[in-house]
Design an enzyme around this catalytic site. Structure first.
Site, PDB file in Angstrom:
ATOM      1  N   GLY A 122      14.611  -5.863  -7.016  1.00 25.25           N
ATOM      2  CA  GLY A 122      16.378  -6.414  -7.183  1.00 25.25           C
ATOM      3  C   GLY A 122      16.006  -7.966  -7.587  1.00 25.25           C
ATOM      4  N   GLY A 188     -15.636  -9.979   0.999  1.00 30.84           N
ATOM      5  CA  GLY A 188     -15.032  -9.646   2.184  1.00 30.84           C
ATOM      6  C   GLY A 188     -15.075  -9.142   3.603  1.00 30.84           C
ATOM      7  N   GLY A 190     -12.525  -9.065   6.516  1.00 29.47           N
ATOM      8  CA  GLY A 190     -11.956  -9.521   7.091  1.00 29.47           C
ATOM      9  C   GLY A 190     -11.642  -8.440   7.961  1.00 29.47           C
ATOM     10  N   VAL A 191     -10.375  -8.271   8.506  1.00 26.18           N
ATOM     11  CA  VAL A 191      -9.605  -6.894   8.677  1.00 26.18           C
ATOM     12  C   VAL A 191     -10.016  -5.800   8.481  1.00 26.18           C
ATOM     13  CG1 VAL A 191      -7.092  -5.595   9.615  1.00 26.18           C
ATOM     14  CG2 VAL A 191      -8.043  -7.657  10.195  1.00 26.18           C
ATOM     15  N   GLU A 211     -19.546 -12.151   2.917  1.00 30.67           N
ATOM     16  CA  GLU A 211     -18.769 -13.198   3.235  1.00 30.67           C
ATOM     17  C   GLU A 211     -18.814 -14.601   3.373  1.00 30.67           C
ATOM     18  OE1 GLU A 211     -15.443 -13.427   4.841  1.00 30.67           O
ATOM     19  OE2 GLU A 211     -15.900 -14.683   4.812  1.00 30.67           O
ATOM     20  N   VAL A 245     -19.242 -14.713  -2.782  1.00 32.13           N
ATOM     21  CA  VAL A 245     -19.667 -13.968  -4.381  1.00 32.13           C
ATOM     22  C   VAL A 245     -19.022 -14.741  -5.496  1.00 32.13           C
ATOM     23  CG1 VAL A 245     -17.917 -12.087  -5.912  1.00 32.13           C
ATOM     24  CG2 VAL A 245     -19.360 -12.062  -3.417  1.00 32.13           C
ATOM     25  N   ARG A 279      -4.573 -11.522   0.838  1.00 31.07           N
ATOM     26  CA  ARG A 279      -2.896 -10.658   0.588  1.00 31.07           C
ATOM     27  C   ARG A 279      -2.829 -12.245  -0.237  1.00 31.07           C
ATOM     28  NH1 ARG A 279      -2.259  -5.322   0.061  1.00 31.07           N
ATOM     29  NH2 ARG A 279       0.133  -6.315   0.485  1.00 31.07           N
ATOM     30  N   ALA A 327       2.423  -5.741   9.735  1.00 25.80           N
ATOM     31  CA  ALA A 327       3.534  -4.852   9.658  1.00 25.80           C
ATOM     32  C   ALA A 327       4.980  -5.457  11.096  1.00 25.80           C
ATOM     33  CB  ALA A 327       3.202  -2.821  10.145  1.00 25.80           C
ATOM     34  N   HIS A 451      -6.709   5.634  38.599  1.00 22.05           N
ATOM     35  CA  HIS A 451      -7.803   6.117  38.182  1.00 22.05           C
ATOM     36  C   HIS A 451      -8.179   7.669  37.384  1.00 22.05           C
ATOM     37  CE1 HIS A 451     -12.602   5.736  38.678  1.00 22.05           C
ATOM     38  NE2 HIS A 451     -11.797   6.878  39.570  1.00 22.05           N
TER      39      HIS A 451
HETATM   40  P1  FAD Z   1       5.810  -4.552   1.806  1.00 25.82           P
HETATM   41  O1  FAD Z   1       5.572  -3.725   3.183  1.00 25.82           O
HETATM   42  O2  FAD Z   1       4.537  -5.294   0.935  1.00 25.82           O
HETATM   43  O3  FAD Z   1       7.029  -3.865   1.715  1.00 25.82           O
HETATM   44  C1  FAD Z   1       7.848  -5.236   0.669  1.00 25.82           C
HETATM   45  C2  FAD Z   1       7.737  -4.281  -0.482  1.00 25.82           C
HETATM   46  O4  FAD Z   1       8.990  -4.807  -1.005  1.00 25.82           O
HETATM   47  C3  FAD Z   1       7.483  -3.001  -1.105  1.00 25.82           C
HETATM   48  O5  FAD Z   1       7.763  -2.065  -1.371  1.00 25.82           O
HETATM   49  C4  FAD Z   1       7.981  -3.395  -2.614  1.00 25.82           C
HETATM   50  O6  FAD Z   1       7.668  -2.226  -3.453  1.00 25.82           O
HETATM   51  C5  FAD Z   1       9.276  -3.914  -2.724  1.00 25.82           C
HETATM   52  N1  FAD Z   1       9.840  -4.553  -3.524  1.00 25.82           N
HETATM   53  C6  FAD Z   1       8.923  -5.682  -3.752  1.00 25.82           C
HETATM   54  N2  FAD Z   1       9.481  -6.760  -5.137  1.00 25.82           N
HETATM   55  C7  FAD Z   1      10.625  -5.944  -4.847  1.00 25.82           C
HETATM   56  C8  FAD Z   1      11.929  -5.814  -5.850  1.00 25.82           C
HETATM   57  N3  FAD Z   1      11.520  -7.096  -6.457  1.00 25.82           N
HETATM   58  N4  FAD Z   1      11.915  -5.273  -6.173  1.00 25.82           N
HETATM   59  C9  FAD Z   1      12.609  -4.155  -5.150  1.00 25.82           C
HETATM   60  N5  FAD Z   1      11.688  -3.734  -4.199  1.00 25.82           N
HETATM   61  C10 FAD Z   1      11.234  -4.851  -4.285  1.00 25.82           C
HETATM   62  N6  FAD Z   1      -0.670  -4.104   9.067  1.00 25.82           N
HETATM   63  C11 FAD Z   1      -0.997  -3.924  10.690  1.00 25.82           C
HETATM   64  O7  FAD Z   1       0.462  -4.522  10.806  1.00 25.82           O
HETATM   65  N7  FAD Z   1      -1.468  -3.045  10.883  1.00 25.82           N
HETATM   66  C12 FAD Z   1      -2.414  -2.260  10.499  1.00 25.82           C
HETATM   67  O8  FAD Z   1      -2.976  -1.443  10.724  1.00 25.82           O
HETATM   68  C13 FAD Z   1      -2.233  -2.481   9.338  1.00 25.82           C
HETATM   69  N8  FAD Z   1      -3.999  -1.824   8.078  1.00 25.82           N
HETATM   70  C14 FAD Z   1      -3.268  -2.469   6.855  1.00 25.82           C
HETATM   71  C15 FAD Z   1      -4.218  -1.841   5.747  1.00 25.82           C
HETATM   72  C16 FAD Z   1      -4.650  -2.434   4.382  1.00 25.82           C
HETATM   73  C17 FAD Z   1      -5.300  -0.927   4.260  1.00 25.82           C
HETATM   74  C18 FAD Z   1      -3.715  -2.979   3.987  1.00 25.82           C
HETATM   75  C19 FAD Z   1      -3.175  -2.955   2.845  1.00 25.82           C
HETATM   76  C20 FAD Z   1      -2.539  -3.749   5.107  1.00 25.82           C
HETATM   77  C21 FAD Z   1      -2.754  -4.087   6.344  1.00 25.82           C
HETATM   78  N9  FAD Z   1      -1.265  -4.014   6.761  1.00 25.82           N
HETATM   79  C22 FAD Z   1      -1.484  -3.478   8.885  1.00 25.82           C
HETATM   80  C23 FAD Z   1      -0.512  -4.925   6.765  1.00 25.82           C
HETATM   81  C24 FAD Z   1       1.247  -4.032   6.544  1.00 25.82           C
HETATM   82  O9  FAD Z   1       0.669  -3.874   5.456  1.00 25.82           O
HETATM   83  C25 FAD Z   1       1.861  -5.629   6.425  1.00 25.82           C
HETATM   84  O10 FAD Z   1       2.141  -6.512   7.033  1.00 25.82           O
HETATM   85  C26 FAD Z   1       3.491  -5.076   5.668  1.00 25.82           C
HETATM   86  O11 FAD Z   1       3.770  -4.051   5.673  1.00 25.82           O
HETATM   87  C27 FAD Z   1       4.225  -6.144   5.447  1.00 25.82           C
HETATM   88  O12 FAD Z   1       5.325  -5.541   5.334  1.00 25.82           O
HETATM   89  P2  FAD Z   1       6.915  -6.065   4.363  1.00 25.82           P
HETATM   90  O13 FAD Z   1       8.055  -5.134   4.692  1.00 25.82           O
HETATM   91  O14 FAD Z   1       6.926  -7.540   4.389  1.00 25.82           O
HETATM   92  O15 FAD Z   1       5.901  -6.164   2.912  1.00 25.82           O
HETATM   93  P1  AMP Z   2      -8.943 -11.394   5.303  1.00 24.26           P
HETATM   94  O1  AMP Z   2      -7.930 -13.185   4.835  1.00 24.26           O
HETATM   95  O2  AMP Z   2      -8.901 -11.364   6.676  1.00 24.26           O
HETATM   96  O3  AMP Z   2      -8.574 -10.124   5.394  1.00 24.26           O
HETATM   97  O4  AMP Z   2     -10.662 -12.032   4.854  1.00 24.26           O
HETATM   98  C1  AMP Z   2     -10.179 -12.171   3.626  1.00 24.26           C
HETATM   99  C2  AMP Z   2     -12.448 -12.622   3.537  1.00 24.26           C
HETATM  100  O5  AMP Z   2     -13.064 -12.630   2.064  1.00 24.26           O
HETATM  101  C3  AMP Z   2     -12.429 -14.177   4.040  1.00 24.26           C
HETATM  102  O6  AMP Z   2     -12.982 -13.983   5.619  1.00 24.26           O
HETATM  103  C4  AMP Z   2     -12.415 -14.767   2.855  1.00 24.26           C
HETATM  104  O7  AMP Z   2     -13.521 -15.818   3.846  1.00 24.26           O
HETATM  105  C5  AMP Z   2     -13.643 -13.940   2.418  1.00 24.26           C
HETATM  106  N1  AMP Z   2     -13.978 -14.428   0.832  1.00 24.26           N
HETATM  107  C6  AMP Z   2     -12.855 -15.070  -0.607  1.00 24.26           C
HETATM  108  N2  AMP Z   2     -13.444 -15.357  -0.974  1.00 24.26           N
HETATM  109  C7  AMP Z   2     -14.594 -14.482  -0.906  1.00 24.26           C
HETATM  110  C8  AMP Z   2     -16.250 -14.624  -2.500  1.00 24.26           C
HETATM  111  N3  AMP Z   2     -15.803 -15.191  -3.639  1.00 24.26           N
HETATM  112  N4  AMP Z   2     -17.254 -14.070  -1.354  1.00 24.26           N
HETATM  113  C9  AMP Z   2     -17.342 -14.086  -0.633  1.00 24.26           C
HETATM  114  N5  AMP Z   2     -16.123 -13.599   0.607  1.00 24.26           N
HETATM  115  C10 AMP Z   2     -14.530 -14.548   0.217  1.00 24.26           C
END
Ligand code: FAD
Ligand code: AMP
Length: 480
Positions: A122, A188, A190-191, A211, A245, A279, A327, A451
């Site tokens: 879209g 990184g 992070g989570v 990190e 890095v 991200r 999410a 409990h």
């Molecule tokens: P998204 O889930 O990214 O969905 C966006 C959708 O839009 C996609 O399907 C994409 O294909 C579609 N899209 C994009 N542009 C277009 C377009 N122009 N036309 C049509 N479709 C399009 N969050 C949590 O809360 N708990 C967790 O445990 C967690 N674990 C995670 C683990 C990993 C490894 C990762 C990468 C993320 C994790 N997250 C977690 C983050 C979570 O996945 C995101 O915050 C969430 O998916 C965001 O939802 P959203 O709907 O904004 O976007």
């Molecule tokens: P998050 O945004 O929670 O997924 O965390 C990403 C992490 O990557 C942050 O804590 C950043 O400080 C770390 N980070 C980003 N760039 C670099 C780099 N070049 N080398 C090491 N750590 C990095």
């Protein structure tokens, strides 16, 4: 003639598909456009969360946790297993099946609610029109009274570590390793880096996390962050802080990583490298120059508290807008926007959005940390209770961590909570409910908790806020 809808949602992740379902439930003629193609080349709904995020990562975390328990933790129960082995192909197949079931479920829900789905891309045009392009390249124009943008986010790439086919990968690649890397680097802490690092470490990888920040989990309550760092290090994770890095070189299936820390330049060789540096919002090709939707300085779609963009009738939710990339935050914004379009007065309480890191132990938080309230000059009390003093935690051999509750010193109202320990994500949810109802620590203290449960740590921490915990010695005299 263009097709006309009350609501067109662009993106079918947890933000978009939820917004579409709620819109349809409220009687609005709704469409949802999704472009995600799965491994079989089929369009699937569910976005990052279901396909390559929350769900597949938790599937691998669970398998790897069970494997590690069977290998190392059963003997204290008197259970001997002999050699414990892991079939990586079976683990990945199970993960893929869970993803398939869930994405299929979302498609069924969209259909059952009468949402018209469009499989392709879209683009938002001026005048609340949307150009839809299907996977074969054919285009058509849709019209909508309201557009909800929910296009999510994609992993950040950093110039010193460009992705390769199979050695330097992002989080998506790290869900697909077909064998356990001997040495695994993670950029990184992070989570995502910690969760995926944990998965492969439990399965046998030697994991080094690089990190750039000097502080571990700098946004998390620092008592919990310190505890986590100690526990992850004990588990075998080599966490190097202040390590930025600066370069990578891939040769013969291995990668040499160069990084800079306080002592100067260092190098490490890994079999795989996961780039988990965060991200970024995904808006590529999404907006025509004249559609009126503006981006902020960091590339997020600019919205107000109710997810309105700068263009009337166009809304944006989830990872593509400000706020935590979670999410459940995306979904709640989806519901809020659908309800507002239907004329209701819905609101998201951004002060009570929980977040969970699914390591072992889990780390979960909601509201303010002690560092935040201190910086804001708020007069506060803290109640902490360790799982080591909880009978249920002892019975299951899961005694690391604690519950920490921060309450306003004057009103006793709960301002925030952090849990590190067994079922932290579930326990923290109790604090979300408490905060939503404006609960005081005393309110929680007066409730009856079953409990033996690990929830008793929440009860005791709430009591400890006012120095009334029963199963630990309270440090200071009770304030009047
Ligand atoms: P998204 O889930 O990214 O969905 C966006 C959708 O839009 C996609 O399907 C994409 O294909 C579609 N899209 C994009 N542009 C277009 C377009 N122009 N036309 C049509 N479709 C399009 N969050 C949590 O809360 N708990 C967790 O445990 C967690 N674990 C995670 C683990 C990993 C490894 C990762 C990468 C993320 C994790 N997250 C977690 C983050 C979570 O996945 C995101 O915050 C969430 O998916 C965001 O939802 P959203 O709907 O904004 O976007
Ligand atoms: P998050 O945004 O929670 O997924 O965390 C990403 C992490 O990557 C942050 O804590 C950043 O400080 C770390 N980070 C980003 N760039 C670099 C780099 N070049 N080398 C090491 N750590 C990095």
């Amino acid at each position: 003639m263009s097709k006309k809808f009350d609501v067109v949602v662009v993106g079918g992740g947890p933000g978009g598909y939820v917004a579409a379902i709620r819109s349809a439930q409220l009687g609005l003629k709704t469409a949802c456009i999704e472009k995600w193609l799965n491994k079989e080349g089929k369009t699937v709904f569910g976005g990052t969360c279901l396909n390559v995020g929350c769900i597949p990562s938790k599937a691998l975390l669970d398998t790897s946790h069970k494997y590690e328990e069977a290998k190392e933790k059963f003997d204290v129960h008197g259970i001997s297993t002999g050699d414990v082995t892991i079939d990586i192909a079976a683990m990945l197949k199970r993960k893929d099946q869970i993803v398939k079931n869930l994405t299929g479920g979302v498609a069924t829900l969209l259909k059952a609610n009468g949402v018209t789905t469009f499989e392709g891309t879209g683009k938002v045009l001026a005048g609340k029109q949307i150009e839809f392009t299907n996977h074969a390249g054919a285009t058509e124009t849709l019209e909508a009274d309201n557009i909800i943008i929910a296009t999510g986010s994609v992993p950040f790439n950093i110039p010193p570590a460009p992705l390769t086919d199979d050695v330097i990968v992002d989080s998506t690649g790290a869900l697909e390793f077909t064998e356990v890397p001997k040495r695994l680097g993670v950029i990184g802490a992070g989570v995502i880096g910690l969760e995926l690092g944990s998965v492969w470490m439990r399965l046998g990888s030697e994991v080094v996390v690089l990190e750039a920040q000097d502080k571990f989990l700098h946004t998390v309550d620092q008592a919990a962050a310190k505890e986590a760092q100690k526990l992850f290090t004990k588990q075998g994770m080599d966490i190097r802080l202040g390590a930025r890095v600066t370069g990578t070189e891939v040769k013969k299936g291995q990668v040499t990583v160069t990084y800079q820390d306080a002592d100067g330049e260092k190098k490490e060789v890994f079999d795989k490298l996961i780039v988990a540096v965060g991200r970024r919002p995904y808006t590529e090709g999404l907006l025509s120059g004249d559609c009126g939707v503006e981006l902020d300085e960091r590339g997020f779609i600019h919205v107000d508290d109710t997810c309105r963009t700068d263009a009337p009738g166009i809304w944006a939710i989830g990872d593509v807008v400000r706020g935590p990339m979670l999410a459940h935050k995306a979904s709640e914004e989806g519901v809020m926007v659908a309800e507002r379009i239907a004329g209701h007065k819905a609101q998201v309480n951004y002060d009570a959005v929980p977040s969970v890191i699914y390591t072992h132990p889990e780390i979960a938080a909601v509201g303010k940390t002690e560092e935040q309230v201190k910086a804001e000059g708020v007069d506060y009390n803290v109640g902490m209770f360790p799982f080591a003093a909880i009978g249920r935690a002892m019975a299951s051999g899961d005694t690391d961590g604690f519950v920490k509750i921060i309450a306003d010193a004057e009103s006793d109202r709960i301002l925030g909570a952090t849990v590190i320990g067994p079922a932290a994500g579930e326990l923290c949810q109790q604090m979300v409910i408490a905060m939503e109802f404006g609960s005081s620590a005393e309110d929680i203290g007066m409730m009856v908790f079953s409990h033996p449960t690990v929830s008793e740590a929440v009860h005791e921490a709430a009591l400890a806020v006012n120095n009334a915990a029963i199963h630990k010695v309270n440090r200071k005299p009770k304030k009047k």
